[in-house]
Motif scaffolding. Structure first.
Motif, PDB file in Angstrom:
ATOM      1  N   ARG A  86       0.821  -1.212   0.000  1.00  0.00           N
ATOM      2  CA  ARG A  86       0.000   0.000   0.000  1.00  0.00           C
ATOM      3  C   ARG A  86       0.853   1.259   0.000  1.00  0.00           C
ATOM      4  O   ARG A  86       0.388   2.320  -0.403  1.00  0.00           O
ATOM      5  N   GLY A  87       2.107   1.129   0.474  1.00  0.00           N
ATOM      6  CA  GLY A  87       3.015   2.272   0.375  1.00  0.00           C
ATOM      7  C   GLY A  87       3.462   2.514  -1.062  1.00  0.00           C
ATOM      8  O   GLY A  87       3.755   3.639  -1.440  1.00  0.00           O
TER       9      GLY A  87
ATOM     10  N   MET B 198      -0.607   3.459  -3.997  1.00  0.00           N
ATOM     11  CA  MET B 198      -1.311   4.257  -3.001  1.00  0.00           C
ATOM     12  C   MET B 198      -2.684   4.676  -3.481  1.00  0.00           C
ATOM     13  O   MET B 198      -2.850   5.246  -4.543  1.00  0.00           O
ATOM     14  N   LEU B 199      -3.661   4.360  -2.654  1.00  0.00           N
ATOM     15  CA  LEU B 199      -5.051   4.731  -2.919  1.00  0.00           C
ATOM     16  C   LEU B 199      -5.337   6.062  -2.240  1.00  0.00           C
ATOM     17  O   LEU B 199      -5.064   6.234  -1.052  1.00  0.00           O
TER      18      LEU B 199
ATOM     19  N   ALA C 119      -0.460  12.011   0.071  1.00  0.00           N
ATOM     20  CA  ALA C 119      -0.164  10.701  -0.510  1.00  0.00           C
ATOM     21  C   ALA C 119       1.166  10.747  -1.253  1.00  0.00           C
ATOM     22  O   ALA C 119       2.006   9.865  -1.107  1.00  0.00           O
TER      23      ALA C 119
ATOM     24  N   LEU D 270      -4.049   3.059   6.737  1.00  0.00           N
ATOM     25  CA  LEU D 270      -3.504   1.901   6.016  1.00  0.00           C
ATOM     26  C   LEU D 270      -3.188   2.270   4.568  1.00  0.00           C
ATOM     27  O   LEU D 270      -2.176   1.860   4.012  1.00  0.00           O
ATOM     28  N   MET D 271      -4.078   3.079   3.966  1.00  0.00           N
ATOM     29  CA  MET D 271      -3.876   3.471   2.565  1.00  0.00           C
ATOM     30  C   MET D 271      -2.574   4.228   2.377  1.00  0.00           C
ATOM     31  O   MET D 271      -2.009   4.229   1.289  1.00  0.00           O
ATOM     32  N   LEU D 272      -2.121   4.909   3.427  1.00  0.00           N
ATOM     33  CA  LEU D 272      -0.874   5.669   3.306  1.00  0.00           C
ATOM     34  C   LEU D 272       0.339   4.785   3.562  1.00  0.00           C
ATOM     35  O   LEU D 272       1.456   5.289   3.675  1.00  0.00           O
ATOM     36  N   GLY D 273       0.114   3.474   3.684  1.00  0.00           N
ATOM     37  CA  GLY D 273       1.247   2.573   3.841  1.00  0.00           C
ATOM     38  C   GLY D 273       1.650   2.340   5.283  1.00  0.00           C
ATOM     39  O   GLY D 273       2.729   1.819   5.536  1.00  0.00           O
ATOM     40  N   GLN D 274       0.789   2.723   6.230  1.00  0.00           N
ATOM     41  CA  GLN D 274       1.140   2.452   7.625  1.00  0.00           C
ATOM     42  C   GLN D 274       0.912   0.975   7.936  1.00  0.00           C
ATOM     43  O   GLN D 274       0.052   0.331   7.352  1.00  0.00           O
TER      44      GLN D 274
END
Lengths: 202, 265
Positions: A74-75, A78-79, A133, B166-170
């Motif tokens: 997800r990193g 990215m949504l 983002a 979560l979407m930001l990659g955490q």
């Protein structure tokens, strides 16, 4: 061999009513996705970001979704949802270092980082969510109606900035949009959700 | 100092006061008159029953009977933790997580206290082991129930925020970190407050009982301090363990938020 910027490859993804979705989004390309509300656009984006259980496989270059930890994926992929979420007091607490010049390009300056989140307008939130983002340096973008809360002028500003950025950074972008004019302005390809599949639009 | 014997008819006199309160509550239409009487009757029956059990247990004093009693108490406390949740996990996970954390913290602390600090001979002497464990479980149960309830309710309400993070990659732990800390705090605050107020605002029940039963106050105070410390430690570790385990259960192996694993009661 020269470095290949990764493309986003979606293979036989099924989620909700959508079945066996196949789609390649090349590096530096914007692909627009449209469809009636409730047709599953947002769920498809969520599946690609691996926020929702789904069938099928997704690749970023040669890296497969299922082979890396969820937060790493997800990193990279990215949504940015239509409705952005903010949990801390000030804008800065949500940010890593913004891309150079990006704040100014969307009509802010550095002082915005000290602003209280509670005082942001919906348009400001939406633009800041994009900047936030990108401050995480993703390698692919999934945008869910990124200009829904913006006026005409900000919309054009945001589109131009995104188009330049995507080309410069070679990001594959899947962009959910409603407005046909906008789709014509930003997209290299356009697909519409019909029933359980995607249909290429002229 | 001799303890004044308390007979059943003296308790009956005390019960008349409860009846008087119930009548007043009924006349004032508070709607608790019935509940009050039922709860009073439950108190009498449950305590009389436990009195019989304890008498039997004390006279036998065998390890396996003490252990059986301890396990039964833990299971009942685990059920109580589950009953106090607005949102529970599907498939008995709330009961499992609550009971296991309670078992770990309460048993470890109780056994440590018995063997290292108090040192009765043998260490499982029921006069010491059962009341100590009972007080540990009672308080740990409250802490765990509060912590879990706070955690699941906050995640449910703030699920959009958790997913946004979560979407930001955490990682899942970062995304739920604030909520988790808040849940642990809310489980531990009552016992911290109780320590801070002990003896000033309230005389703790155990110490009062011991003094009424004829112990010198200085000894009762020492036991009370010991008990306060042990229940604080048990509650704290139990709450931390339960909230950690439950927060992990809210995410799957892909670190997706899974509020569908909760159901509201």
């Amino acid at each position: 061999m020269p470095y290949q910027y990764p493309s986003l490859r979606i293979e036989d993804v099924s989620v909700g009513d959508l079945r066996n979705i196949r789609l390649d989004v090349h590096a530096g390309e914007i692909v627009c996705l449209s469809g009636a509300s409730g047709s599953g656009k947002s769920r498809l984006l969520r599946a690609i970001a691996d926020l929702e259980a789904h069938d099928g496989r997704v690749f970023l270059g040669d890296r497969e979704q299922g082979a890396v930890r969820g937060h790493c994926w997800r990193g990279w992929v990215m949504l940015v949802p239509a409705e952005s979420q903010w949990w801390a007091e000030t804008v800065a607490e949500h940010f890593l270092e913004p891309l150079p010049g990006s704040l100014e390009a969307l009509g802010f300056d550095r002082s915005v980082l000290g602003w209280q989140v509670s005082r942001l307008s919906s348009g400001e939130k939406q633009r800041l969510a994009l900047l936030r983002a990108l401050s995480h340096r993703p390698e692919a973008l999934l945008l869910d109606e990124p200009t829904a809360n913006l006026d005409a002028e900000s919309t054009r500003l945001t589109e131009d900035w995104l188009r330049n950025l995507v080309r410069r950074e070679w990001l594959p972008v899947l962009w959910v949009a409603h407005d046909p004019e906008q789709i014509r302005r930003v997209a290299q390809r356009h697909y519409r959700i019909m029933g359980s599949g995607l249909e290429r639009q002229p | 100092m001799d303890v004044i014997e308390l007979t059943w008819w003296q308790l009956a006199l005390a019960s008349l006061m409860v009846v008087a309160l119930a009548v007043c509550a009924h006349l004032a239409r508070l709607g608790v008159g019935r509940d009050l009487i039922i709860a009073a009757i439950r108190t009498v029956l449950q305590l009389a029953l436990i009195g019989l059990v304890l008498e039997a247990l004390f006279s036998v004093g065998a390890l396996h009977w003490v252990a059986l009693m301890a396990v039964a108490m833990t299971l009942i406390a685990g059920r109580e933790v589950m009953a106090r949740q607005k949102r529970r996990f599907h498939g008995g996970w709330t009961f499992g997580i609550g009971t296991l954390s309670m078992f770990l913290s309460s048993f470890v602390v109780t056994i440590l206290t018995l063997t290292v600090i108090i040192g009765p001979e043998p260490w499982y002497t029921p006069q010491y082991a059962i009341p100590l464990l009972g007080m540990m479980l009672g308080n740990t149960m409250t802490g765990i129930a509060l912590g879990l309830d706070r955690l699941t309710d906050a995640v449910w309400r703030q699920r959009a925020v958790v997913e946004g993070r979560l979407m930001l990659g955490q990682t899942w732990a970062q995304a739920v970190g604030d909520i988790r800390r808040e849940a642990m705090r809310s489980g531990m605050i009552p016992i911290i407050n109780a320590m801070a107020a002990a003896g000033v605002v309230s005389l703790p029940g155990m110490m009062t009982g011991q003094i009424l039963a004829g112990s010198p106050p200085a000894l009762a105070v020492k036991y009370q301090i010991l008990v306060m410390f042990t229940i604080t430690v048990g509650t704290g570790f139990g709450t931390i363990a339960a909230v950690l385990a439950a927060s992990r259960r809210l995410f799957d192996e892909r670190e997706r938020l899974r509020v569908d694993r909760l159901r509201s009661v």
